[in-house]
Design an enzyme around this catalytic site. Structure first.
Site: not given
Ligand code: PEP
Ligand code: MG
Length: 847
Positions: A418, A525, A730, A794
């Site tokens: 993250h 996102r 990926t 992406c």
């Protein structure tokens, strides 16, 4: 011209090759072909040097004979590519009592004694590996010879052939050493890379008139702009001028004496030589020269050293001056070099007090005060105090603290954790997985074994480019994005034939992506839009809703906020495609993690603490990344996706009405089954019809799928039946293909890479063999069903040149990368598409 099996005298027509004699030998031949005054030089081939390392000496008599009696020689290394290194130059071979006496007559005893002593010291230390201490201090040739004899049990050799033999042997063996081997292999050298050597007659003569040595280039190593840089040392030798305080400037200078004052015609000759080299060798060179009574000799010329910024400026200027074609300028710059330009970096001359290291998760460098919580980071930022957010690992709750910080440091996690993903998106330097750090979050201390304890507020520096954590503040250099960099980006756009979009979630990201000139947004996102404090509360209300009307009430409040987000994004992207990914993360990421947070949430929702606590607990999952997230939320709580679809369509209508028509793309995350897509598609289509009917305005949109589970790749054929595009995520696909947690793998990844289990961290460099095969299968099966299917990548890998080459070859339409990776991706894409075109002969960027 003398050519023996062992060596080749370098002349204009001699058979000297870079692949046999090395780059320096070839370069010297080019200088000779340009009629530049290069002293007599011989090249020893890779084979000869290998034989020397094995104990088979060349015909030394012939070699020494080539240069004549009482001649001093230098030996320099000549590897095939300068970056592969090689042992350092050795000067004054042939120095003996006789030569020193002769030198004393011509140059005076001081020069002769200093040169003789220096050579004995170099010979003892560099060639015979004797202890340097014995030769330190202002000793005389006599004392130096005694020291040599007492260590070696034999007198210092007086003949050139013996000295030369030992120098050649020492250099040949140094090349075979483990350290040298590892260093050059790290620069891409093959295991059997050879070393060539050049033996050159040293220009040494009467010290009358202007005599000395210097080094000069006519370009700045920092900026790449025209600037005379160099020094000249009267009576000096080799590169001494660069380190001696008594050295002079090259051009006349207010600050002190200069070579131009004494010999303007020499400086003009140096200028002419550099200009000639620039056009004919097609490179900015640094020249090493000697003067003998005013006569100029050019001993060597190497590619002028340069920063990332200078590298770009020099290549662009050479192309603008038509010295090289644009395509060659583009291919000369290694794409990752651009990272050195886009971010603030630690100055090359700065002192580095390295505390520890971790994964270089996001490039750039920053200094600031340690903040152990997001709240502290925000408080420090509010007071204008630069800070570094230090966490064990980050979670969505830290997002605002990350925004406030100058850099991120985590103890855990790897290249796609993250912290890493967000930091790259924000353009912040990040070191992740610094496992030697000992963090005590209660006492608020950071400890590295053997070093002082750091407290909150203490200053550290993060070097995300190298993955290092440094103590204190460090000198930085600012990024340079205009001029040559902008030109390079334009040229890359003209040359590339695969799309480059950006992963951008916020208006700031989108603005940054626009600044780098992208082809659209390939991944927005949407969950990142909910981390704002006000929205978080409404989001929590939605999660806590126990019945449909309550949930709808919360979603009705979120709708206008989402709509406003999309309007802003669409406006910023001015008609370019924006691919919006529907809500992805597990719901509990939006819930408080400690008692204090639970109490605050209970207050906000006007619910008993116990009820909130048990609801939070009921949402916990053993393995959330494989749990209720992505499309699984869309299937089980369809209202969230419906609200997002409505916000997207209403924003589309609004922006289109204002004259900037847009066709949005909606992307469904974490799909593993065709039915998931069909369910979501039916609902999204229904919302589209409803919004169109209500507004009286028609619009089109495209719905696609994010392929990030192995099953989605395998079943891409049937999934493509209801998808206009497939975008391979990926990050998750790597995680699920390996069964390797992207958040935890950093803990043992270095052991895996060190032991060669994985060639590279698969979260950093795409696993072409495994994950790549899934991409190929998915692409092939999808296109078989729908030939016009748009294909994209992406995940974080999209910014890596190898992954871009892979996608282009597989016929993908675009890759989508973090905004700060756009320039690297563009340049890499340009290089890949022009690679097949042959460069003109003699175009040797490594010169
Ligand atoms: C991915 O999984 O590759 C991806 C791009 O999505 P995220 O990183 O948000 O999971
Ligand atoms: Mg994902």
């Amino acid at each position: 011209m003398l050519t023996t099996p062992d060596f080749t005298e370098i002349t204009a027509n001699a058979d000297v090759r870079k692949t046999r004699h090395g780059n320096r030998a070839k370069c010297l031949q080019r200088l000779i072909r340009l009629d530049l005054p290069v002293p007599q030089t011989a090249a020893l081939s890779f084979d000869t040097v290998r034989a020397i390392a094995d104990g088979r000496m060349p015909d030394l008599e012939a070699l020494v004979g080539l240069f004549g009696e009482n001649t001093l020689l230098s030996v320099r290394s000549s590897s095939e590519t300068p970056d592969w290194g090689g042992p350092g130059t050795i000067l004054n071979i042939g120095m003996s009592d006789n030569v020193a006496e002769h030198l004393s007559e011509t140059h005076g005893p001081d020069v002769a004694n200093a040169a003789y002593t220096a050579f004995i010291r170099t010979y003892a230390v560099e060639v015979h590996r004797l202890d340097a201490d014995a030769f330190e201090g202002p000793i005389t040739p006599r004392l130096a010879k005694d020291a040599y004899e007492s260590e070696m049990d034999e007198p210092f050799p007086q003949d050139s052939a013996t000295q030369l033999a030992e120098v050649l042997r020492a250099m040949a063996r140094a090349w075979e050493g483990t350290t040298a081997r590892l260093l050059r292999q790290a620069q891409g050298a093959p295991a059997d890379a050879g070393l060539g050597l050049v033996v050159q007659k040293m220009a040494l003569g009467p010290a009358r008139g202007v005599s000395g040595a210097g080094v000069v280039q006519f370009v700045s190593s920092e900026t790449g702009e025209a600037q005379v840089t160099g020094r000249y040392l009267p009576r000096g030798q080799g590169r001494q001028a660069l380190t001696e305080g008594a050295a002079q400037y090259i051009e006349t200078d207010d600050r002190g004496p200069a070579l131009e004052d004494a010999a303007p015609e020499v400086v003009q000759a140096l200028r002419d030589a550099a200009a000639l080299m620039r056009t004919r060798l097609r490179e900015e060179m640094q020249t090493e020269f000697t003067l003998m009574d005013g006569e100029l000799f050019i001993l060597d010329a190497v590619r002028a050293p340069r920063s990332a910024r200078a590298e770009v400026a020099i290549a662009v200027a050479l192309a603008e001056d038509k010295v090289i074609p644009r395509e060659e300028a583009l291919t000369r710059i290694p794409p990752f070099t651009l990272n050195g330009l886009l971010h603030r970096q630690i100055s090359a001359d700065a002192e580095r007090d390295v505390l520890t290291s971790g994964v270089p998760a996001a490039p750039g460098a920053a200094s600031g005060r340690i903040a152990f919580t997001a709240a502290t980071a925000q408080a420090m930022a509010a007071q204008g105090e630069p800070c570094i957010l230090v966490r064990r690992e980050t979670s969505p709750e830290d997002i605002r603290g990350m925004h406030a910080a100058q850099a991120i440091l985590t103890e855990r996690g790897g290249a796609t954790s993250h912290a890493a993903v967000i930091a790259r998106g924000l353009g912040l330097p990040c070191v992740a997985g610094a496992t030697r750090l000992q963090l005590d979050m209660r006492k608020k201390t950071l400890t590295v074994p053997g070093r002082k304890v750091f407290h909150e507020g203490d200053v550290i520096t993060i070097d995300g480019t190298l993955g290092e954590v440094l103590a204190g503040r460090t000198e930085m250099v600012e990024p340079a994005l205009g001029g040559a960099f902008a030109t390079l980006m334009d040229w890359s756009d003209e040359a590339r034939d695969i799309g480059i979009r950006a992963n951008a979630d916020t208006p700031e990201d989108a603005a940054m992506a626009q600044r780098f000139g992208v082809d659209g947004i390939g991944l927005c996102r949407t969950e990142h839009m909910f981390f704002d404090a006000n929205r978080m509360t409404v989001m929590r209300e939605m999660i806590f809703a126990e019945n449909a009307p309550d949930r709808q009430a919360a979603l009705d409040r979120l709708l206008p906020m989402q709509r406003a987000d999309f309007i802003e994004l669409f406006k910023l992207m001015k008609g370019q495609t924006v691919t919006i990914r529907l809500f992805d993360p597990p719901l509990h990421e939006f819930l408080p993690t400690d008692r204090e947070g639970i109490r605050a949430l209970a207050d906000a929702l006007d619910l008993p603490v116990s009820r909130v606590a048990s609801r939070v607990e009921s949402l916990q999952e053993y393995n959330p990344m494989l749990g209720l997230r992505g499309v699984r939320l869309g299937v089980t709580i369809p209202e969230i996706y419906e609200m997002q679809a409505r916000a997207i369509f209403e924003a589309t209508i609004k922006v289109t009405k204002k004259g900037a028509p847009i066709e949005p793309e909606i992307m469904i995350p974490l799909v593993s089954a065709k039915k998931e897509v069909e369910l979501v598609k039916a609902r999204v289509d229904a919302i589209a019809a409803e919004v169109a009917a209500k507004s009286g305005q028609d619009f089109t949109y495209r719905l696609g799928v994010m392929v990030e589970t192995p099953r989605a790749a395998l079943r891409a054929g049937e999934i493509a039946e209801s998808s206009a595009f497939l975008s391979f995520g990926t990050n998750d696909l790597t995680q699920m293909t390996y069964g390797l947690s992207r958040d935890d793998a950093g803990r043992f990844m270095s052991a895996y890479v060190q032991q060669g289990v994985f060639a590279e961290d698969p979260f950093r460099e795409m696993d072409i063999d495994g994950v790549g095969e899934l991409l190929l299968l998915g692409a092939e099966r999808g296109r078989a069903v729908r030939p016009d299917l748009t294909l994209a990548l992406c995940g974080e890998h999209g910014g890596h040149p190898d992954a871009i080459a892979f996608c282009r070859k597989a016929g993908f339409n675009y890759v989508s990368v973090s905004p700060f990776r756009v320039p690297v991706a563009k340049l890499a894409a340009a290089q890949i598409s022009i690679k097949d075109k042959a460069l003109p002969e003699d175009a040797d960027p490594s010169l």
